[in-house]
Design an enzyme around this catalytic site. Sequence first.
Site, PDB file in Angstrom:
ATOM      1  N   LYS A  13      34.245 -16.254 -26.416  1.00 13.10           N
ATOM      2  CA  LYS A  13      33.996 -15.854 -27.805  1.00 13.10           C
ATOM      3  C   LYS A  13      34.587 -14.470 -28.089  1.00 13.10           C
ATOM      4  CE  LYS A  13      29.522 -16.148 -27.239  1.00 13.10           C
ATOM      5  NZ  LYS A  13      29.459 -16.543 -25.826  1.00 13.10           N
ATOM      6  N   ARG A  88      21.858 -17.199 -32.294  1.00 16.00           N
ATOM      7  CA  ARG A  88      21.639 -17.862 -31.009  1.00 16.00           C
ATOM      8  C   ARG A  88      20.375 -18.704 -31.009  1.00 16.00           C
ATOM      9  NH1 ARG A  88      24.733 -13.911 -27.748  1.00 16.00           N
ATOM     10  NH2 ARG A  88      24.750 -14.631 -25.601  1.00 16.00           N
ATOM     11  N   ARG A 122      35.511 -11.693 -14.436  1.00 13.46           N
ATOM     12  CA  ARG A 122      35.563 -10.910 -15.677  1.00 13.46           C
ATOM     13  C   ARG A 122      35.440  -9.416 -15.382  1.00 13.46           C
ATOM     14  NH1 ARG A 122      31.992 -11.837 -20.967  1.00 13.46           N
ATOM     15  NH2 ARG A 122      30.216 -11.634 -19.579  1.00 13.46           N
ATOM     16  N   ARG A 155      30.130  -6.381 -15.625  1.00 14.12           N
ATOM     17  CA  ARG A 155      28.906  -6.304 -16.408  1.00 14.12           C
ATOM     18  C   ARG A 155      27.691  -6.633 -15.560  1.00 14.12           C
ATOM     19  NH1 ARG A 155      29.428  -9.336 -22.107  1.00 14.12           N
ATOM     20  NH2 ARG A 155      27.549 -10.382 -21.381  1.00 14.12           N
ATOM     21  N   ARG A 166      21.530 -17.546 -17.955  1.00 17.80           N
ATOM     22  CA  ARG A 166      22.083 -17.456 -19.313  1.00 17.80           C
ATOM     23  C   ARG A 166      22.580 -18.823 -19.783  1.00 17.80           C
ATOM     24  NH1 ARG A 166      26.345 -12.953 -18.378  1.00 17.80           N
ATOM     25  NH2 ARG A 166      26.909 -13.254 -20.557  1.00 17.80           N
TER      26      ARG A 166
HETATM   27  P1  AP5 Z   1      34.679 -13.586 -22.895  1.00 23.70           P
HETATM   28  O1  AP5 Z   1      35.620 -13.629 -24.061  1.00 23.70           O
HETATM   29  O2  AP5 Z   1      34.212 -12.252 -22.426  1.00 23.70           O
HETATM   30  O3  AP5 Z   1      33.461 -14.579 -23.145  1.00 23.70           O
HETATM   31  P2  AP5 Z   1      32.222 -14.496 -24.110  1.00 23.70           P
HETATM   32  O4  AP5 Z   1      31.989 -15.877 -24.607  1.00 23.70           O
HETATM   33  O5  AP5 Z   1      32.412 -13.417 -25.141  1.00 23.70           O
HETATM   34  O6  AP5 Z   1      31.127 -14.105 -23.037  1.00 23.70           O
HETATM   35  P3  AP5 Z   1      29.884 -13.143 -23.074  1.00 23.70           P
HETATM   36  O7  AP5 Z   1      29.349 -13.088 -21.685  1.00 23.70           O
HETATM   37  O8  AP5 Z   1      30.222 -11.826 -23.716  1.00 23.70           O
HETATM   38  O9  AP5 Z   1      28.944 -13.929 -23.967  1.00 23.70           O
HETATM   39  P4  AP5 Z   1      27.450 -13.912 -23.976  1.00 23.70           P
HETATM   40  O10 AP5 Z   1      27.306 -14.738 -25.171  1.00 23.70           O
HETATM   41  O11 AP5 Z   1      26.641 -14.345 -22.854  1.00 23.70           O
HETATM   42  O12 AP5 Z   1      27.153 -12.336 -23.948  1.00 23.70           O
HETATM   43  P5  AP5 Z   1      26.684 -11.353 -25.080  1.00 23.70           P
HETATM   44  O13 AP5 Z   1      27.311 -10.066 -24.810  1.00 23.70           O
HETATM   45  O14 AP5 Z   1      26.832 -11.970 -26.428  1.00 23.70           O
HETATM   46  O15 AP5 Z   1      35.382 -14.384 -21.698  1.00 23.70           O
HETATM   47  C1  AP5 Z   1      34.780 -14.476 -20.427  1.00 23.70           C
HETATM   48  C2  AP5 Z   1      35.857 -14.347 -19.349  1.00 23.70           C
HETATM   49  O16 AP5 Z   1      36.731 -15.467 -19.365  1.00 23.70           O
HETATM   50  C3  AP5 Z   1      36.760 -13.123 -19.521  1.00 23.70           C
HETATM   51  O17 AP5 Z   1      37.042 -12.626 -18.256  1.00 23.70           O
HETATM   52  C4  AP5 Z   1      38.013 -13.689 -20.225  1.00 23.70           C
HETATM   53  O18 AP5 Z   1      39.163 -12.905 -19.939  1.00 23.70           O
HETATM   54  C5  AP5 Z   1      38.091 -15.073 -19.607  1.00 23.70           C
HETATM   55  N1  AP5 Z   1      38.620 -16.091 -20.505  1.00 23.70           N
HETATM   56  C6  AP5 Z   1      38.310 -16.264 -21.817  1.00 23.70           C
HETATM   57  N2  AP5 Z   1      38.946 -17.333 -22.305  1.00 23.70           N
HETATM   58  C7  AP5 Z   1      39.660 -17.883 -21.269  1.00 23.70           C
HETATM   59  C8  AP5 Z   1      40.489 -19.023 -21.130  1.00 23.70           C
HETATM   60  N3  AP5 Z   1      40.716 -19.861 -22.141  1.00 23.70           N
HETATM   61  N4  AP5 Z   1      41.030 -19.276 -19.924  1.00 23.70           N
HETATM   62  C9  AP5 Z   1      40.793 -18.471 -18.884  1.00 23.70           C
HETATM   63  N5  AP5 Z   1      40.013 -17.368 -18.938  1.00 23.70           N
HETATM   64  C10 AP5 Z   1      39.438 -17.075 -20.131  1.00 23.70           C
HETATM   65  O19 AP5 Z   1      25.113 -11.291 -24.787  1.00 23.70           O
HETATM   66  C11 AP5 Z   1      24.584 -10.661 -23.633  1.00 23.70           C
HETATM   67  C12 AP5 Z   1      23.062 -10.701 -23.706  1.00 23.70           C
HETATM   68  O20 AP5 Z   1      22.609  -9.994 -24.884  1.00 23.70           O
HETATM   69  C13 AP5 Z   1      22.436 -12.078 -23.829  1.00 23.70           C
HETATM   70  O21 AP5 Z   1      22.247 -12.690 -22.572  1.00 23.70           O
HETATM   71  C14 AP5 Z   1      21.104 -11.739 -24.530  1.00 23.70           C
HETATM   72  O22 AP5 Z   1      20.159 -11.225 -23.617  1.00 23.70           O
HETATM   73  C15 AP5 Z   1      21.477 -10.621 -25.484  1.00 23.70           C
HETATM   74  N6  AP5 Z   1      21.854 -11.124 -26.814  1.00 23.70           N
HETATM   75  C16 AP5 Z   1      23.092 -10.997 -27.412  1.00 23.70           C
HETATM   76  N7  AP5 Z   1      23.078 -11.575 -28.626  1.00 23.70           N
HETATM   77  C17 AP5 Z   1      21.823 -12.057 -28.814  1.00 23.70           C
HETATM   78  C18 AP5 Z   1      21.206 -12.785 -29.868  1.00 23.70           C
HETATM   79  N8  AP5 Z   1      21.886 -13.145 -30.980  1.00 23.70           N
HETATM   80  N9  AP5 Z   1      19.908 -13.165 -29.725  1.00 23.70           N
HETATM   81  C19 AP5 Z   1      19.208 -12.811 -28.627  1.00 23.70           C
HETATM   82  N10 AP5 Z   1      19.735 -12.145 -27.579  1.00 23.70           N
HETATM   83  C20 AP5 Z   1      21.032 -11.768 -27.671  1.00 23.70           C
END
Ligand code: AP5
Length: 211
Positions: A13, A88, A122, A155, A166
């Site tokens: 994402k 979410r 990552r 991270r 997760r």
């Molecule tokens: P990346 O683009 O970083 O993936 P992402 O989907 O953004 O992953 P996140 O871990 O950031 O998502 P998340 O939803 O768990 O975390 P968030 O920070 O929102 O890609 C991942 C890797 O793959 C990278 O290394 C990239 O280079 C590689 N890649 C990407 N595309 C590729 C491809 N096509 N081919 C090969 N490699 C590829 O949330 C963290 C925490 O915050 C949650 O667990 C929760 O506790 C809290 N939180 C955040 N938002 C909320 C909410 N709305 N409600 C409640 N809690 C929340």
Amino acid sequence: MNLVLLGAPGAGKGTQAEKIQHALNIPILSTGNLLRQAIAAGTELGRKAQTYMDGGNLVPDELIIGLVAERLKSPDCANGVIFDGFPRTLPQAQALDRAAKVDVVLSIEVADETIMQRMSGRRTCPQCQASYHVTDNPPQKEGVCDKCGAQLSIRHDDEPDTVRSRLEVYHRQTEPIKEYYGAQGKLKKVQGQPKLADTVKLVSEALGVSL
Ligand code: AP5
């Protein structure tokens, strides 16, 4: 345009959001990044959120909805926003509908086994939050952010056990909102591809924008 990016942790994402941001010239609202900034700044919200995040659990809806409402007041959100990691839960989706008109919801679909492999590679910039992968999306200079020059790090919540939690939370609490947006006729799905450039192409086609 208000665009919601849906997908499991590590589905890509954040990576796609950065590409779309340049094409549409609208800001990314990443609740994960806002929470990590609050933790780094030592705010009360950050302290409350940290325990949930370290365990791979969702931060309570009322904290997140307040955080998003504050961010949406900024003038730069007037022409649309890319929501990354929000909503979410169903209450978050309903709160967003009250605050803004969602135009498109794009779900990036990636199998759990692929996610587990990806997360181990990552690397993230602690300063500007850019995301890289050691083999699939490496920075130009190893360990250094292309955008701001900061040292990349792993991270806290990318440990395999936390990633498993997760994923479980995603399937139980977040995936059901696909149905909510499907019923509104706003849901588009893209299969995440092994090569980043191939996913970018599919996202570009789905949104009808050149990325
Ligand atoms: P990346 O683009 O970083 O993936 P992402 O989907 O953004 O992953 P996140 O871990 O950031 O998502 P998340 O939803 O768990 O975390 P968030 O920070 O929102 O890609 C991942 C890797 O793959 C990278 O290394 C990239 O280079 C590689 N890649 C990407 N595309 C590729 C491809 N096509 N081919 C090969 N490699 C590829 O949330 C963290 C925490 O915050 C949650 O667990 C929760 O506790 C809290 N939180 C955040 N938002 C909320 C909410 N709305 N409600 C409640 N809690 C929340």
